[in-house]
Design an enzyme around this catalytic site. Structure first.
Site, PDB file in Angstrom:
ATOM      1  N   LYS A   1       0.861  -1.187   0.000  1.00  0.00           N
ATOM      2  CA  LYS A   1       0.000   0.000   0.000  1.00  0.00           C
ATOM      3  C   LYS A   1       0.896   1.235   0.000  1.00  0.00           C
ATOM      4  O   LYS A   1       1.735   1.409   0.905  1.00  0.00           O
ATOM      5  CB  LYS A   1      -0.859  -0.039   1.252  1.00  0.00           C
ATOM      6  CG  LYS A   1      -2.167   0.661   1.175  1.00  0.00           C
ATOM      7  CD  LYS A   1      -2.923   0.329   2.463  1.00  0.00           C
ATOM      8  CE  LYS A   1      -4.268   0.972   2.522  1.00  0.00           C
ATOM      9  NZ  LYS A   1      -4.831   0.792   3.870  1.00  0.00           N
TER      10      LYS A   1
HETATM   11  O1  G3P Z   1      -9.399   2.307   4.587  1.00  0.00           O
HETATM   12  C1  G3P Z   1      -8.890   3.504   5.061  1.00  0.00           C
HETATM   13  C2  G3P Z   1      -9.295   3.704   6.479  1.00  0.00           C
HETATM   14  O2  G3P Z   1      -8.574   2.899   7.350  1.00  0.00           O
HETATM   15  C3  G3P Z   1      -9.415   5.105   6.927  1.00  0.00           C
HETATM   16  O3  G3P Z   1     -10.650   5.142   7.476  1.00  0.00           O
HETATM   17  O4  G3P Z   1     -12.577   5.993   8.700  1.00  0.00           O
HETATM   18  O5  G3P Z   1     -10.245   6.686   9.366  1.00  0.00           O
HETATM   19  O6  G3P Z   1     -11.256   7.537   7.266  1.00  0.00           O
HETATM   20  P1  G3P Z   1     -11.192   6.428   8.249  1.00  0.00           P
END
Ligand code: G3P
Length: 192
Positions: free
Chosen positions: A81
């Protein structure tokens, strides 16, 4: 995919027969605790044979390549990633030449997604929830990106990321994304 580094969550969703892969990042790893990042990745790869994303933390090319090549040796289903930056694009195209699959993360616009696909990313991760957070329609980016990939026969696959609710998962699927990466809690919400 499950968006977590918590082994128990991965085992549970795998037992339901609905787990196709896992995405992790340094934040999720830090929250999960446990062994070192490579140890946790190896354990995850022992549960699922689907793609398991391991995120690099270096931001210079040599560092990204070194971390990515090391992660790639952990298991055949590891995907590197890489954040969407100028250096990230160079790393993605280098990994593509080496046959190492990549997931371009932190995509916040269709234009960024197009460039990542062009550089040879295997997966594109548009962050829908984070765009919603700043009053933009995150799913619009998924709709546009999905259309571009389809029209031009580009091979990259969209992973709808930063999903916060079942609605994101449903709308992402309708927009043409074959994959969403979903926190454990949201999978539970989908069941309920
Ligand atoms: O898949 C990306 C994720 O881990 C980020 O999620 O909810 O922190 O924006 P969030």
């Amino acid at each position: 995919f499950l968006d977590t580094a918590v082994i128990d969550e991965i085992r549970i969703v795998h037992s339901w027969g609905v787990l196709d892969g896992v995405t992790t990042n340094p934040t999720l790893f830090a929250k999960a605790g446990g062994g070192s990042y490579p140890e946790v990745l190896e354990e995850i790869c022992g549960i699922t044979s689907g793609p398991v994303s391991a995120e690099v933390i270096a931001d210079d090319l040599e560092g990204i390549l070194r971390e990515g090549r090391t992660f790639a040796k952990i298991a055949p289903n590891i995907v590197i990633k890489v954040p969407m930056t100028e250096t990230g694009l160079t790393a993605i195209s280098t990994f593509a030449e080496e046959g190492i699959p990549t997931n371009c993360t932190l995509i916040f616009s269709t234009a960024q997604g197009m460039l990542a696909a062009k550089a040879g990313a295997t997966y594109l991760s548009p962050f829908v929830g984070r765009l919603d957070d700043i009053a933009q329609e995150g799913l619009d980016m998924v709709r546009e990106l999905s259309a571009v990939l389809e029209i031009h026969g580009m091979e990259a696959e969209i992973i709808v990321a930063s999903t916060r609710s079942p609605r994101h998962v449903i709308d992402g699927a309708i927009a043409g994304a074959a994959i969403a990466t979903v926190p454990f809690k949201v999978v539970q919400q989908m069941i309920k």
